[in-house]
Design a protein around this motif. Structure first.
Motif, PDB file in Angstrom:
ATOM      1  N   HIS A   1     -60.646   7.570 -14.648  1.00  0.00           N
ATOM      2  CA  HIS A   1     -62.093   7.433 -14.885  1.00  0.00           C
ATOM      3  C   HIS A   1     -62.285   7.206 -16.369  1.00  0.00           C
ATOM      4  O   HIS A   1     -62.244   8.152 -17.149  1.00  0.00           O
ATOM      5  CB  HIS A   1     -62.829   8.704 -14.453  1.00  0.00           C
ATOM      6  CG  HIS A   1     -62.743   8.978 -12.984  1.00  0.00           C
ATOM      7  ND1 HIS A   1     -61.554   9.111 -12.330  1.00  0.00           N
ATOM      8  CD2 HIS A   1     -63.698   9.124 -12.041  1.00  0.00           C
ATOM      9  CE1 HIS A   1     -61.778   9.344 -11.043  1.00  0.00           C
ATOM     10  NE2 HIS A   1     -63.079   9.347 -10.845  1.00  0.00           N
TER      11      HIS A   1
ATOM     12  N   PHE B   1     -69.435   9.002 -18.829  1.00  0.00           N
ATOM     13  CA  PHE B   1     -70.389   9.736 -17.985  1.00  0.00           C
ATOM     14  C   PHE B   1     -70.192   9.469 -16.492  1.00  0.00           C
ATOM     15  O   PHE B   1     -69.598   8.462 -16.098  1.00  0.00           O
ATOM     16  CB  PHE B   1     -71.824   9.360 -18.355  1.00  0.00           C
ATOM     17  CG  PHE B   1     -72.200   9.689 -19.767  1.00  0.00           C
ATOM     18  CD1 PHE B   1     -71.950  10.942 -20.315  1.00  0.00           C
ATOM     19  CD2 PHE B   1     -72.810   8.724 -20.565  1.00  0.00           C
ATOM     20  CE1 PHE B   1     -72.296  11.231 -21.627  1.00  0.00           C
ATOM     21  CE2 PHE B   1     -73.165   9.012 -21.879  1.00  0.00           C
ATOM     22  CZ  PHE B   1     -72.905  10.258 -22.409  1.00  0.00           C
ATOM     23  N   GLU B   2     -70.790  10.344 -15.674  1.00  0.00           N
ATOM     24  CA  GLU B   2     -70.781  10.188 -14.217  1.00  0.00           C
ATOM     25  C   GLU B   2     -71.281   8.793 -13.838  1.00  0.00           C
ATOM     26  O   GLU B   2     -72.124   8.219 -14.530  1.00  0.00           O
ATOM     27  CB  GLU B   2     -71.710  11.229 -13.560  1.00  0.00           C
ATOM     28  CG  GLU B   2     -71.109  12.623 -13.460  1.00  0.00           C
ATOM     29  CD  GLU B   2     -71.354  13.463 -14.706  1.00  0.00           C
ATOM     30  OE1 GLU B   2     -72.107  13.016 -15.588  1.00  0.00           O
ATOM     31  OE2 GLU B   2     -70.773  14.552 -14.809  1.00  0.00           O
ATOM     32  N   GLY B   3     -70.760   8.292 -12.726  1.00  0.00           N
ATOM     33  CA  GLY B   3     -71.196   6.980 -12.249  1.00  0.00           C
ATOM     34  C   GLY B   3     -70.626   5.846 -13.090  1.00  0.00           C
ATOM     35  O   GLY B   3     -71.143   4.733 -13.076  1.00  0.00           O
ATOM     36  N   ASP B   4     -69.549   6.120 -13.833  1.00  0.00           N
ATOM     37  CA  ASP B   4     -68.914   5.113 -14.695  1.00  0.00           C
ATOM     38  C   ASP B   4     -69.894   4.501 -15.692  1.00  0.00           C
ATOM     39  O   ASP B   4     -69.912   3.289 -15.916  1.00  0.00           O
ATOM     40  CB  ASP B   4     -68.225   4.028 -13.849  1.00  0.00           C
ATOM     41  CG  ASP B   4     -67.067   4.606 -13.051  1.00  0.00           C
ATOM     42  OD1 ASP B   4     -66.412   5.533 -13.568  1.00  0.00           O
ATOM     43  OD2 ASP B   4     -66.833   4.169 -11.910  1.00  0.00           O
TER      44      ASP B   4
ATOM     45  N   TYR C   1     -62.369  21.965 -10.673  1.00  0.00           N
ATOM     46  CA  TYR C   1     -63.675  22.307 -11.266  1.00  0.00           C
ATOM     47  C   TYR C   1     -63.839  23.814 -11.441  1.00  0.00           C
ATOM     48  O   TYR C   1     -64.442  24.268 -12.429  1.00  0.00           O
ATOM     49  CB  TYR C   1     -64.816  21.687 -10.448  1.00  0.00           C
ATOM     50  CG  TYR C   1     -64.988  20.217 -10.790  1.00  0.00           C
ATOM     51  CD1 TYR C   1     -65.516  19.851 -12.028  1.00  0.00           C
ATOM     52  CD2 TYR C   1     -64.579  19.221  -9.924  1.00  0.00           C
ATOM     53  CE1 TYR C   1     -65.632  18.509 -12.380  1.00  0.00           C
ATOM     54  CE2 TYR C   1     -64.698  17.876 -10.262  1.00  0.00           C
ATOM     55  CZ  TYR C   1     -65.229  17.530 -11.499  1.00  0.00           C
ATOM     56  OH  TYR C   1     -65.330  16.214 -11.858  1.00  0.00           O
TER      57      TYR C   1
ATOM     58  N   ARG D   1     -66.842  15.147 -16.952  1.00  0.00           N
ATOM     59  CA  ARG D   1     -67.470  14.426 -15.837  1.00  0.00           C
ATOM     60  C   ARG D   1     -67.403  15.274 -14.579  1.00  0.00           C
ATOM     61  O   ARG D   1     -66.384  15.878 -14.285  1.00  0.00           O
ATOM     62  CB  ARG D   1     -66.771  13.078 -15.610  1.00  0.00           C
ATOM     63  CG  ARG D   1     -67.395  11.970 -16.434  1.00  0.00           C
ATOM     64  CD  ARG D   1     -66.723  10.650 -16.204  1.00  0.00           C
ATOM     65  NE  ARG D   1     -66.948  10.145 -14.840  1.00  0.00           N
ATOM     66  CZ  ARG D   1     -66.826   8.877 -14.494  1.00  0.00           C
ATOM     67  NH1 ARG D   1     -66.483   7.974 -15.397  1.00  0.00           N
ATOM     68  NH2 ARG D   1     -67.020   8.493 -13.248  1.00  0.00           N
ATOM     69  N   ARG D   2     -68.521  15.289 -13.847  1.00  0.00           N
ATOM     70  CA  ARG D   2     -68.580  16.121 -12.642  1.00  0.00           C
ATOM     71  C   ARG D   2     -68.274  15.339 -11.375  1.00  0.00           C
ATOM     72  O   ARG D   2     -68.399  15.850 -10.271  1.00  0.00           O
ATOM     73  CB  ARG D   2     -69.972  16.757 -12.549  1.00  0.00           C
ATOM     74  CG  ARG D   2     -70.073  17.958 -13.491  1.00  0.00           C
ATOM     75  CD  ARG D   2     -71.492  18.272 -13.932  1.00  0.00           C
ATOM     76  NE  ARG D   2     -71.499  18.719 -15.320  1.00  0.00           N
ATOM     77  CZ  ARG D   2     -71.319  19.965 -15.718  1.00  0.00           C
ATOM     78  NH1 ARG D   2     -71.135  20.922 -14.832  1.00  0.00           N
ATOM     79  NH2 ARG D   2     -71.316  20.274 -16.994  1.00  0.00           N
ATOM     80  N   ASP D   3     -67.867  14.056 -11.530  1.00  0.00           N
ATOM     81  CA  ASP D   3     -67.682  13.226 -10.335  1.00  0.00           C
ATOM     82  C   ASP D   3     -66.268  12.652 -10.217  1.00  0.00           C
ATOM     83  O   ASP D   3     -66.086  11.598  -9.623  1.00  0.00           O
ATOM     84  CB  ASP D   3     -68.713  12.089 -10.334  1.00  0.00           C
ATOM     85  CG  ASP D   3     -68.481  11.108 -11.484  1.00  0.00           C
ATOM     86  OD1 ASP D   3     -67.729  11.454 -12.430  1.00  0.00           O
ATOM     87  OD2 ASP D   3     -69.038   9.998 -11.436  1.00  0.00           O
TER      88      ASP D   3
ATOM     89  N   HIS E   1     -64.825  10.842  -7.024  1.00  0.00           N
ATOM     90  CA  HIS E   1     -65.967  10.536  -6.146  1.00  0.00           C
ATOM     91  C   HIS E   1     -65.718   9.327  -5.253  1.00  0.00           C
ATOM     92  O   HIS E   1     -66.172   9.289  -4.118  1.00  0.00           O
ATOM     93  CB  HIS E   1     -67.233  10.314  -6.980  1.00  0.00           C
ATOM     94  CG  HIS E   1     -67.167   9.118  -7.885  1.00  0.00           C
ATOM     95  ND1 HIS E   1     -66.435   9.117  -9.046  1.00  0.00           N
ATOM     96  CD2 HIS E   1     -67.700   7.879  -7.775  1.00  0.00           C
ATOM     97  CE1 HIS E   1     -66.536   7.929  -9.627  1.00  0.00           C
ATOM     98  NE2 HIS E   1     -67.292   7.159  -8.881  1.00  0.00           N
TER      99      HIS E   1
END
Ligand code: AMP
Ligand code: GLY
Length: 416
Positions: free
Chosen positions: A209, A213-216, A394, A408-410, A413
Motif C-alpha cells: 500500500h 492515506f486510506e483508499g490509496d 491492528y 492506514r486503517r485499510d 482492504h
C-alpha cells in the motif's frame, strides 16, 4: 552447517524482519547488523559504518560466513563485487546486475532482449520532440520515470499534461534523459524470487500500500502496509508469470560470468485478461513486503539465503506456510514529508511466534526507545485467514504510543 555467522546490511523494518527470521534459524549462530536499529539490537550486534569499504572491513573482521544485503544502494556501489574479492559470499547481486534497479532504461533493455512483457516506452533527451511523445501516449495518464536511483521519488503518473511535460524537462536537465512509458491498467502485486545460478524459488506474492492515506489517497510513501498471499495472483497468473517473466529473467541473469545471487523483486501489473506485465525490478526484498514474506517461509531462512549466496539453491527444499500475513506501518507525524526524530515511543508489544513487531526508524538513548525516521515500526501478524491477521496486526499497533504518529486503517482492504 550449524552456527553460521551472518552480517545483515541495513537498518529498516526489512532488515529487522531478516534478523528475526535468521534468529529463528537453526543454521544461524550469530547475527550482526550494520547499522541496524533498536529492534535488531535485541537479537543481533549492531555496527555503525560509513561506506561500502567499511562494510567489507567489518565482514572480514567478524569472519562472517556470508552477508545479506538489505537495501539496493550498497549493491549498486559494488558491495557484492568487493566481498567476492575477499571470498565472502553475498546474498545480493554484483553491481552490474544491480543496475536492473539502478537504471530503469537498462531494465527495459534487458526485458526487451528477453521478450519479457512490460510497457512500451520512449527515451527522451534534449533533442527529443516531447510533445510528439506525449501525443503518442495520450488518452491515459502519462508515466514518466527518471533513469536514476531516486529513492521512490523518480516516477510521476499524471493525467495533467503540463505536469508530465515539466517533470520530463526537469529530469532531462538533471539526468540527461528520461523514460516516458505507456500506462498499464490493472492490479499491482509484488513477487519476490530468490535466485542463483542453480535455480530459483518464488515467494508468495504480496500487495503493498504505497499511498499515505486510506483508499490509496495522498502522497506516495515507501509503503504503509502489505499482505500476502495476494488473491490477485491466481494460479493462472502465477503460471504466466513464471513462464513469461521468471524463467527468461533467470536464464538471462544466470548465464553471465557472475550469476545473480539474491532476491529479484518483480513489481507486476496484472491486467483484466490476467496477463502480467513488469512495472519495475528491484534487486532486494521490498519494504514492507519483506516483513510479511519472511514469516511465511517455513524452512530455515539462514540455509535459504546462504544457499542463494553460494549457488546451492537447487540442492535445498524450501517450504512455505499456508497462512496469511499482514503488516501495518506506524509512520511519524508528517511522513512522507520531513519528520522530527527523537520522540518517545512507549507500550510496544513483544514479538511472539505469530506476531512480529518490526522496528524501522527506532533507536535507544539512555534506556528510552525513541523515533529515528519516517517509518518507525510495523506490526505484522500471521493467521489462518487474512481477516484474522488484520485483526491481530491492528490490535498490536493500537497499543503503541508515539505522539503524532499515523497508520492506514485499510491494509488488506482489496482482498478482505
Ligand atoms: P516504479 O518505481 O517503476 O515501481 O513506479 C512506481 C509506481 O508507479 C508503481 O508502483 C505503479 O503504481 C506506478 N506505475 C509505474 N509504471 C507504471 C505504468 N507503466 N503504468 C501504470 N502505473 C505505473
Ligand atoms: N515496498 C516497495 C519497495 O520496497 O520498493
Amino acid at each position: 552447517m550449524a552456527g553460521m555467522s551472518v552480517l545483515v546490511v541495513g537498518g529498516g523494518g526489512r532488515e529487522h524482519a531478516l534478523c528475526l527470521g535468521l534468529a529463528r534459524s537453526d543454521s544461524v549462530g550469530e547475527i550482526h547488523c550494520a547499522p541496524g536499529n533498536a529492534g535488531t539490537a535485541e537479537i543481533a550486534t549492531n555496527h555503525p559504518f560509513s561506506d561500502v569499504s567499511d562494510l567489507i572491513h567489518l565482514a572480514f573482521q567478524l569472519d562472517v560466513d556470508f552477508v545479506v544485503a538489505g537495501p539496493e544502494a550498497p549493491l549498486c556501489e559494488g558491495l557484492a563485487d568487493q566481498l567476492a574479492k575477499m571470498d565472502i559470499p553475498c546474498f545480493g547481486p554484483v553491481a552490474a546486475l544491480a543496475r536492473l534497479e539502478g537504471s530503469k532504461l537498462h531494465a527495459k533493455q534487458v526485458m526487451q532482449s528477453n521478450n519479457v512483457p512490460t510497457a512500451s516506452f520512449h527515451v527522451l533527451d534534449s533533442s527529443s520532440d516531447i510533445d510528439a511523445a506525449l501525443d503518442d501516449f495520450s488518452g491515459d495518464p502519462w508515466v514518466v520515470k527518471r533513469d536514476v536511483l531516486a529513492g521512490g521519488k523518480g516516477v510521476v503518473v499524471t493525467g495533467d499534461r503540463a505536469e508530465a511535460k515539466s517533470f520530463i524537462e526537469e529530469s532531462i536537465d538533471s539526468d540527461g534523459q528520461v523514460l516516458l512509458e505507456a500506462f498499464l491498467p490493472g492490479d499491482e502485486a509484488s513477487m519476490l524470487v530468490i535466485m542463483d545460478a542453480s535455480g530459483y524459488v518464488c515467494m508468495p506474492a504480496s500487495q503493498d500500500h504505497k499511498r499515505e492515506f486510506e483508499g490509496d489517497k495522498g502522497r506516495n510513501t515507501g509503503g504503509m502496509g502489505a499482505y500476502a498471499p495476494a488473491p490477485v495472483y491466481t494460479d493462472d497468473v502465477k503460471m504466466k508469470t513464471i513462464d513469461r517473466i521468471v524463467e527468461p529473467m533467470h536464464r538471462a541473469l544466470s548465464q553471465g560470468r557472475v550469476p545473480y545471487r539474491g532476491v529479484l523483486y518483480v513489481g507486476l501489473m496484472i491486467d483484466e485478461m490476467n496477463d502480467p506485465y513488469v512495472v519495475e525490478f528491484n534487486v532486494r526484498f521490498g519494504d514492507p513486503e519483506c516483513q510479511i514474506t519472511i514469516p511465511l517461509i517455513a524452512s530455515d531462512l539462514g540455509e535459504l539465503l546462504n544457499a542463494a549466496a553460494n549457488d546451492n539453491l537447487a540442492n535445498i527444499d524450501v517450504e512455505f506456510s499456508n497462512k496469511h500475513a499482514l503488516t501495518v506501518v506506524l509512520a511519524a507525524e508528517n511522513y512522507p514529508g520531513p519528520v522530527e526524530k527523537g520522540r518517545i515511543i512507549s507500550s510496544v508489544p513483544d514479538s511472539t511466534h505469530d506476531s512480529w513487531v518490526n522496528h524501522a526508524g527506532t533507536k535507544v538513548e539512555n534506556g528510552q526507545l525513541l523515533s529515528n525516521g519516517g517509518r518507525v515500526l510495523s506490526c505484522t501478524a500471521i493467521a489462518d485467514s487474512l481477516g484474522h491477521a488484520a485483526d491481530k496486526a491492528y490490535a498490536l499497533i493500537e497499543q503503541i504510543e508515539l505522539s503524532g504518529s499515523h497508520y492506514r486503517r485499510d491494509v488488506g482492504h482489496k482482498a478482505l
